[in-house]
Design an enzyme around this catalytic site. Structure first.
Site, PDB file in Angstrom:
ATOM      1  N   GLY A  14       0.769  -1.243   0.000  1.00  0.00           N
ATOM      2  CA  GLY A  14       0.000   0.000   0.000  1.00  0.00           C
ATOM      3  C   GLY A  14       0.797   1.288   0.000  1.00  0.00           C
ATOM      4  O   GLY A  14       0.280   2.320   0.415  1.00  0.00           O
ATOM      5  N   SER A  15       2.030   1.273  -0.506  1.00  0.00           N
ATOM      6  CA  SER A  15       2.789   2.533  -0.550  1.00  0.00           C
ATOM      7  C   SER A  15       2.106   3.539  -1.481  1.00  0.00           C
ATOM      8  O   SER A  15       2.023   4.737  -1.155  1.00  0.00           O
ATOM      9  CB  SER A  15       4.240   2.293  -0.963  1.00  0.00           C
ATOM     10  OG  SER A  15       4.315   1.659  -2.223  1.00  0.00           O
ATOM     11  N   ASN A  16       1.586   3.080  -2.621  1.00  0.00           N
ATOM     12  CA  ASN A  16       0.837   3.983  -3.501  1.00  0.00           C
ATOM     13  C   ASN A  16      -0.457   4.454  -2.849  1.00  0.00           C
ATOM     14  O   ASN A  16      -0.854   5.606  -2.993  1.00  0.00           O
ATOM     15  CB  ASN A  16       0.521   3.295  -4.835  1.00  0.00           C
ATOM     16  CG  ASN A  16       1.619   3.493  -5.856  1.00  0.00           C
ATOM     17  OD1 ASN A  16       2.070   4.604  -6.081  1.00  0.00           O
ATOM     18  ND2 ASN A  16       2.049   2.409  -6.463  1.00  0.00           N
ATOM     19  N   LEU A  87      -4.389  -6.971  -7.558  1.00  0.00           N
ATOM     20  CA  LEU A  87      -4.037  -8.053  -8.474  1.00  0.00           C
ATOM     21  C   LEU A  87      -5.204  -8.736  -9.181  1.00  0.00           C
ATOM     22  O   LEU A  87      -5.063  -9.141 -10.331  1.00  0.00           O
ATOM     23  CB  LEU A  87      -3.173  -9.087  -7.752  1.00  0.00           C
ATOM     24  CG  LEU A  87      -1.832  -8.532  -7.243  1.00  0.00           C
ATOM     25  CD1 LEU A  87      -1.020  -9.625  -6.576  1.00  0.00           C
ATOM     26  CD2 LEU A  87      -1.037  -7.869  -8.352  1.00  0.00           C
ATOM     27  N   ASN A 104      -5.724   2.235 -13.412  1.00  0.00           N
ATOM     28  CA  ASN A 104      -4.722   1.338 -12.844  1.00  0.00           C
ATOM     29  C   ASN A 104      -3.337   1.886 -13.138  1.00  0.00           C
ATOM     30  O   ASN A 104      -3.144   2.602 -14.120  1.00  0.00           O
ATOM     31  CB  ASN A 104      -4.874  -0.054 -13.476  1.00  0.00           C
ATOM     32  CG  ASN A 104      -3.919  -1.070 -12.883  1.00  0.00           C
ATOM     33  OD1 ASN A 104      -3.687  -1.093 -11.680  1.00  0.00           O
ATOM     34  ND2 ASN A 104      -3.367  -1.917 -13.727  1.00  0.00           N
ATOM     35  N   HIS A 106       0.544   0.454 -13.851  1.00  0.00           N
ATOM     36  CA  HIS A 106       1.322  -0.739 -14.173  1.00  0.00           C
ATOM     37  C   HIS A 106       2.800  -0.379 -14.111  1.00  0.00           C
ATOM     38  O   HIS A 106       3.191   0.681 -14.612  1.00  0.00           O
ATOM     39  CB  HIS A 106       0.958  -1.249 -15.575  1.00  0.00           C
ATOM     40  CG  HIS A 106       1.647  -2.523 -15.922  1.00  0.00           C
ATOM     41  ND1 HIS A 106       1.247  -3.734 -15.407  1.00  0.00           N
ATOM     42  CD2 HIS A 106       2.738  -2.774 -16.698  1.00  0.00           C
ATOM     43  CE1 HIS A 106       2.062  -4.685 -15.866  1.00  0.00           C
ATOM     44  NE2 HIS A 106       2.969  -4.128 -16.651  1.00  0.00           N
ATOM     45  N   ASP A 147      -4.385  -5.317 -18.485  1.00  0.00           N
ATOM     46  CA  ASP A 147      -3.426  -4.290 -18.906  1.00  0.00           C
ATOM     47  C   ASP A 147      -3.686  -3.794 -20.323  1.00  0.00           C
ATOM     48  O   ASP A 147      -2.782  -3.247 -20.975  1.00  0.00           O
ATOM     49  CB  ASP A 147      -1.974  -4.788 -18.784  1.00  0.00           C
ATOM     50  CG  ASP A 147      -1.573  -5.062 -17.342  1.00  0.00           C
ATOM     51  OD1 ASP A 147      -2.073  -4.367 -16.437  1.00  0.00           O
ATOM     52  OD2 ASP A 147      -0.764  -5.983 -17.124  1.00  0.00           O
ATOM     53  N   GLU A 176       6.431   6.068  -9.534  1.00  0.00           N
ATOM     54  CA  GLU A 176       5.082   5.910  -8.967  1.00  0.00           C
ATOM     55  C   GLU A 176       4.821   6.973  -7.907  1.00  0.00           C
ATOM     56  O   GLU A 176       3.788   7.638  -7.924  1.00  0.00           O
ATOM     57  CB  GLU A 176       4.920   4.525  -8.335  1.00  0.00           C
ATOM     58  CG  GLU A 176       4.896   3.380  -9.298  1.00  0.00           C
ATOM     59  CD  GLU A 176       4.730   2.030  -8.609  1.00  0.00           C
ATOM     60  OE1 GLU A 176       4.489   1.990  -7.384  1.00  0.00           O
ATOM     61  OE2 GLU A 176       4.838   0.997  -9.299  1.00  0.00           O
TER      62      GLU A 176
END
Length: 192
Positions: A14-16, A87, A104, A106, A147, A176
């Site tokens: 969960g860093s993003n 995921l 999303n 990627h 994707d 990111e």
């Protein structure tokens, strides 16, 4: 102008997720109203709790059940969904419910190194194995194809031939942290 209500879907650390929460607390464009994870042991849930953002855990059957997910998202009045290391494939009914409102990130420059099984270290290993001279992030709309959705933005960074997989991952992660929140914000501003 009303703030857009965002749900963040996560599977991992969960860093993003944390970066998005802290970023949007400083802006007037969005509120993170709920964090949704498919894993009860995802560290992202701890981050959400620490930041006082409601969190929900849904298993695969629940995720794929409109009778579970629609009321959950309605309860938080979700306008848009951001996948930040989520995921599972997003079910078609959710894509239909939120057209061009599920995005999303990627960890590579799509269309290279995308598709089923290409997440996290698998992507960075593929970048290294291919001998790529750059890597980056791709922010895209979610579609029924893994994707395969329309690309919103990409940011890239050069990689050296002697960079390890870990070096590649660190360079990509820096992108990111730096760019994902502002790209999400640009999408939100385009909705208004």
């Amino acid at each position: 102008m009303d703030k857009v209500k965002l749900a963040i879907f996560v599977s991992g650390s969960g860093s993003n997720c944390e970066n998005l929460i802290t970023y949007f607390r400083k802006t007037k464009t969005a509120d993170i109203v709920v964090v949704v994870s498919n894993r009860s042991d995802a560290y992202a849930l701890t981050r959400a709790q620490r930041l006082q953002v409601p969190a929900e855990v849904v298993n695969k059957a629940q995720l794929n059940d409109p009778e579970v997910m629609k009321p959950l998202l309605n309860r938080y009045q979700v306008d848009m969904i951001v996948l930040a290391g989520f995921l599972p494939m997003v079910p078609d009914y959710l894509i239909d419910l939120y057209p061009k409102r599920i995005i999303n990130i990627h960890p590579a420059l799509l269309p290279k190194h995308g598709g089923k099984g290409m997440w996290g270290h698998h992507v960075h290993e593929a970048v290294k194995a291919a001998g790529d001279t750059e890597t980056g992030i791709t922010v895209h709309y979610v579609s029924p194809v893994c994707d395969g959705g329309e690309i919103i933005a990409q940011r890239s960074v050069k990689i050296a031939s002697d960079d390890t997989v870990e070096d590649i991952a660190a360079k990509e992660h820096e992108l990111e942290m730096r760019f994902f929140p502002e790209i999400v914000e640009q999408v939100i501003l385009g909705l208004k």
